[in-house]
Motif scaffolding. Sequence first.
Motif, PDB file in Angstrom:
ATOM      1  N   VAL A 188       4.881  -2.070  -3.942  1.00  0.00           N
ATOM      2  CA  VAL A 188       4.454  -2.276  -2.550  1.00  0.00           C
ATOM      3  C   VAL A 188       3.073  -1.652  -2.328  1.00  0.00           C
ATOM      4  O   VAL A 188       2.197  -2.239  -1.693  1.00  0.00           O
ATOM      5  CB  VAL A 188       5.490  -1.687  -1.566  1.00  0.00           C
ATOM      6  CG1 VAL A 188       4.925  -1.604  -0.150  1.00  0.00           C
ATOM      7  CG2 VAL A 188       6.768  -2.518  -1.586  1.00  0.00           C
ATOM      8  N   LEU A 189       2.873  -0.459  -2.883  1.00  0.00           N
ATOM      9  CA  LEU A 189       1.578   0.208  -2.742  1.00  0.00           C
ATOM     10  C   LEU A 189       0.457  -0.689  -3.267  1.00  0.00           C
ATOM     11  O   LEU A 189      -0.598  -0.816  -2.644  1.00  0.00           O
ATOM     12  CB  LEU A 189       1.621   1.538  -3.490  1.00  0.00           C
ATOM     13  CG  LEU A 189       0.381   2.421  -3.406  1.00  0.00           C
ATOM     14  CD1 LEU A 189       0.783   3.892  -3.411  1.00  0.00           C
ATOM     15  CD2 LEU A 189      -0.559   2.157  -4.571  1.00  0.00           C
ATOM     16  N   ILE A 190       0.680  -1.317  -4.417  1.00  0.00           N
ATOM     17  CA  ILE A 190      -0.361  -2.161  -5.005  1.00  0.00           C
ATOM     18  C   ILE A 190      -0.489  -3.483  -4.243  1.00  0.00           C
ATOM     19  O   ILE A 190      -1.590  -3.963  -3.986  1.00  0.00           O
ATOM     20  CB  ILE A 190      -0.088  -2.385  -6.510  1.00  0.00           C
ATOM     21  CG1 ILE A 190      -0.286  -1.054  -7.255  1.00  0.00           C
ATOM     22  CG2 ILE A 190      -1.006  -3.459  -7.075  1.00  0.00           C
ATOM     23  CD1 ILE A 190       0.010  -1.121  -8.751  1.00  0.00           C
ATOM     24  N   ALA A 191       0.645  -4.072  -3.843  1.00  0.00           N
ATOM     25  CA  ALA A 191       0.609  -5.353  -3.121  1.00  0.00           C
ATOM     26  C   ALA A 191      -0.078  -5.189  -1.758  1.00  0.00           C
ATOM     27  O   ALA A 191      -0.765  -6.085  -1.290  1.00  0.00           O
ATOM     28  CB  ALA A 191       2.028  -5.889  -2.939  1.00  0.00           C
ATOM     29  N   GLU A 192       0.099  -4.035  -1.138  1.00  0.00           N
ATOM     30  CA  GLU A 192      -0.449  -3.785   0.204  1.00  0.00           C
ATOM     31  C   GLU A 192      -1.503  -2.676   0.133  1.00  0.00           C
ATOM     32  O   GLU A 192      -1.609  -1.843   1.042  1.00  0.00           O
ATOM     33  CB  GLU A 192       0.685  -3.370   1.163  1.00  0.00           C
ATOM     34  CG  GLU A 192       1.831  -4.352   1.271  1.00  0.00           C
ATOM     35  CD  GLU A 192       1.455  -5.605   2.061  1.00  0.00           C
ATOM     36  OE1 GLU A 192       0.356  -5.624   2.652  1.00  0.00           O
ATOM     37  OE2 GLU A 192       2.258  -6.560   2.065  1.00  0.00           O
ATOM     38  N   LEU A 193      -2.291  -2.672  -0.937  1.00  0.00           N
ATOM     39  CA  LEU A 193      -3.182  -1.550  -1.241  1.00  0.00           C
ATOM     40  C   LEU A 193      -4.017  -1.048  -0.062  1.00  0.00           C
ATOM     41  O   LEU A 193      -3.959   0.146   0.265  1.00  0.00           O
ATOM     42  CB  LEU A 193      -4.070  -1.905  -2.444  1.00  0.00           C
ATOM     43  CG  LEU A 193      -4.755  -0.739  -3.141  1.00  0.00           C
ATOM     44  CD1 LEU A 193      -3.755   0.224  -3.760  1.00  0.00           C
ATOM     45  CD2 LEU A 193      -5.680  -1.260  -4.256  1.00  0.00           C
ATOM     46  N   PRO A 194      -4.800  -1.920   0.626  1.00  0.00           N
ATOM     47  CA  PRO A 194      -5.626  -1.369   1.715  1.00  0.00           C
ATOM     48  C   PRO A 194      -4.799  -0.794   2.859  1.00  0.00           C
ATOM     49  O   PRO A 194      -5.215   0.194   3.484  1.00  0.00           O
ATOM     50  CB  PRO A 194      -6.466  -2.566   2.183  1.00  0.00           C
ATOM     51  CG  PRO A 194      -5.881  -3.764   1.544  1.00  0.00           C
ATOM     52  CD  PRO A 194      -5.055  -3.344   0.382  1.00  0.00           C
ATOM     53  N   TYR A 195      -3.640  -1.391   3.126  1.00  0.00           N
ATOM     54  CA  TYR A 195      -2.802  -0.931   4.243  1.00  0.00           C
ATOM     55  C   TYR A 195      -2.159   0.430   3.916  1.00  0.00           C
ATOM     56  O   TYR A 195      -2.125   1.319   4.759  1.00  0.00           O
ATOM     57  CB  TYR A 195      -1.735  -1.982   4.573  1.00  0.00           C
ATOM     58  CG  TYR A 195      -2.362  -3.302   4.976  1.00  0.00           C
ATOM     59  CD1 TYR A 195      -2.753  -3.519   6.294  1.00  0.00           C
ATOM     60  CD2 TYR A 195      -2.636  -4.284   4.030  1.00  0.00           C
ATOM     61  CE1 TYR A 195      -3.378  -4.705   6.664  1.00  0.00           C
ATOM     62  CE2 TYR A 195      -3.266  -5.471   4.386  1.00  0.00           C
ATOM     63  CZ  TYR A 195      -3.638  -5.670   5.699  1.00  0.00           C
ATOM     64  OH  TYR A 195      -4.274  -6.822   6.051  1.00  0.00           O
ATOM     65  N   VAL A 196      -1.672   0.563   2.675  1.00  0.00           N
ATOM     66  CA  VAL A 196      -1.069   1.846   2.282  1.00  0.00           C
ATOM     67  C   VAL A 196      -2.153   2.921   2.157  1.00  0.00           C
ATOM     68  O   VAL A 196      -1.946   4.081   2.525  1.00  0.00           O
ATOM     69  CB  VAL A 196      -0.250   1.713   0.980  1.00  0.00           C
ATOM     70  CG1 VAL A 196       0.340   3.054   0.575  1.00  0.00           C
ATOM     71  CG2 VAL A 196       0.877   0.700   1.153  1.00  0.00           C
ATOM     72  N   THR A 197      -3.334   2.536   1.655  1.00  0.00           N
ATOM     73  CA  THR A 197      -4.450   3.490   1.579  1.00  0.00           C
ATOM     74  C   THR A 197      -4.728   4.067   2.964  1.00  0.00           C
ATOM     75  O   THR A 197      -4.851   5.284   3.138  1.00  0.00           O
ATOM     76  CB  THR A 197      -5.717   2.792   1.039  1.00  0.00           C
ATOM     77  OG1 THR A 197      -5.418   2.233  -0.240  1.00  0.00           O
ATOM     78  CG2 THR A 197      -6.884   3.767   0.904  1.00  0.00           C
ATOM     79  N   LEU A 198      -4.818   3.189   3.953  1.00  0.00           N
ATOM     80  CA  LEU A 198      -5.065   3.633   5.331  1.00  0.00           C
ATOM     81  C   LEU A 198      -3.945   4.559   5.814  1.00  0.00           C
ATOM     82  O   LEU A 198      -4.207   5.625   6.388  1.00  0.00           O
ATOM     83  CB  LEU A 198      -5.184   2.413   6.251  1.00  0.00           C
ATOM     84  CG  LEU A 198      -5.524   2.694   7.713  1.00  0.00           C
ATOM     85  CD1 LEU A 198      -6.889   3.366   7.852  1.00  0.00           C
ATOM     86  CD2 LEU A 198      -5.497   1.402   8.534  1.00  0.00           C
ATOM     87  N   LEU A 199      -2.710   4.159   5.556  1.00  0.00           N
ATOM     88  CA  LEU A 199      -1.563   4.986   5.958  1.00  0.00           C
ATOM     89  C   LEU A 199      -1.661   6.392   5.366  1.00  0.00           C
ATOM     90  O   LEU A 199      -1.407   7.387   6.044  1.00  0.00           O
ATOM     91  CB  LEU A 199      -0.254   4.321   5.497  1.00  0.00           C
ATOM     92  CG  LEU A 199       1.033   5.116   5.754  1.00  0.00           C
ATOM     93  CD1 LEU A 199       1.316   5.249   7.240  1.00  0.00           C
ATOM     94  CD2 LEU A 199       2.223   4.473   5.040  1.00  0.00           C
TER      95      LEU A 199
END
Lengths: 194, 194
Positions: B96-107
Amino acid sequence: MTTPRRDTYTPDSLLQVAVQVFNERGYDGTSMEHLAKAAGISKSSIYHHVSGKEELLRRAVSRALEGLFGILDEPPAREGRAADRLEYVVRRMVEVLIAELPYVTLLLRVRGNTGTERWALERRREFDHRVAELLKNAAAEGDVRGDVEVRLATRLVFGMINSIVEWYRPDGRTGARREVADAVVQLVLTGLRG
Amino acid sequence: MTTPRRDTYTPDSLLQVAVQVFNERGYDGTSMEHLAKAAGISKSSIYHHVSGKEELLRRAVSRALEGLFGILDEPPAREGRAADRLEYVVRRMVEVLIAELPYVTLLLRVRGNTGTERWALERRREFDHRVAELLKNAAAEGDVRGDVEVRLATRLVFGMINSIVEWYRPDGRTGARREVADAVVQLVLTGLRG
């Protein structure tokens, strides 16, 4: 306004204040005014000790880098099977990171906007490379599983170790230094040995 | 000055631009002007889609949080021995972290200055707590070594996984998604199983 107090700083104690301000505001966001205010002395007093904030940065990251590179010169990091040397280096990395917490924190946050920052990044890459070499040798000696790619494993191990600066508290609430080092070694080295 | 182009944004594509700017400049350092400029549309066009930058932040971190919490509802995360569920959750976290990389980075970069940020931090703590519970149950079931304290182990495992946002490149140079997930599972779960 606070009245500047008499300058009783040594190079080391001034560095300690500067590193704290760099970590709080970011190096880019710190001015000589911020440093003077935090130290409670005048800007010209600071210039009596150092040529400017980049010199303070260089001294601070040098202290972190000397701590880390020093590990590689210690006998258990130089002698014996690579997997044992790797285990020793990982344990000592955690210990140095915690012993020099503000200095290593600053080193890990360096961005690369100035010459000193680019030099620090280059030295960090060199250190990472030395640890990756140990891992590669441990795999060649058959002591470390061969199915995890060396660069990937190195990144993940550094990721775990470096994350310590984000949550470690010196008051002991997050575990004693020894306990953290033991946990990293147990998690990562057992995993690597497969 | 670039001429604002005709607004052809959907809520999703505008969010994508906003997240990129937030990650580059930091949420605090991003103004509606920055967002308008990056999107190539006027500020009033953005206000047509959202009430302001905090709404964009909320949508972005919600997407990351939904991805992460969604894992816990998947059957392999709910059934079977805790150590197997933990292994599944760790693997899916990396995916999930890789699939949603920019969103998780922001989180992961949220600081807590606004209500939305404090809410996101609270939800992150809740997620960490759910994973720590799995680890605790795995230890109680005797499948995980008992000599590493649960909170410390959780912090270290999250440290390793979260560090991926710092170095992962979607171009494949840093390993395929599957390869990274395998490596984390092999390193950490073998280490935890002891």
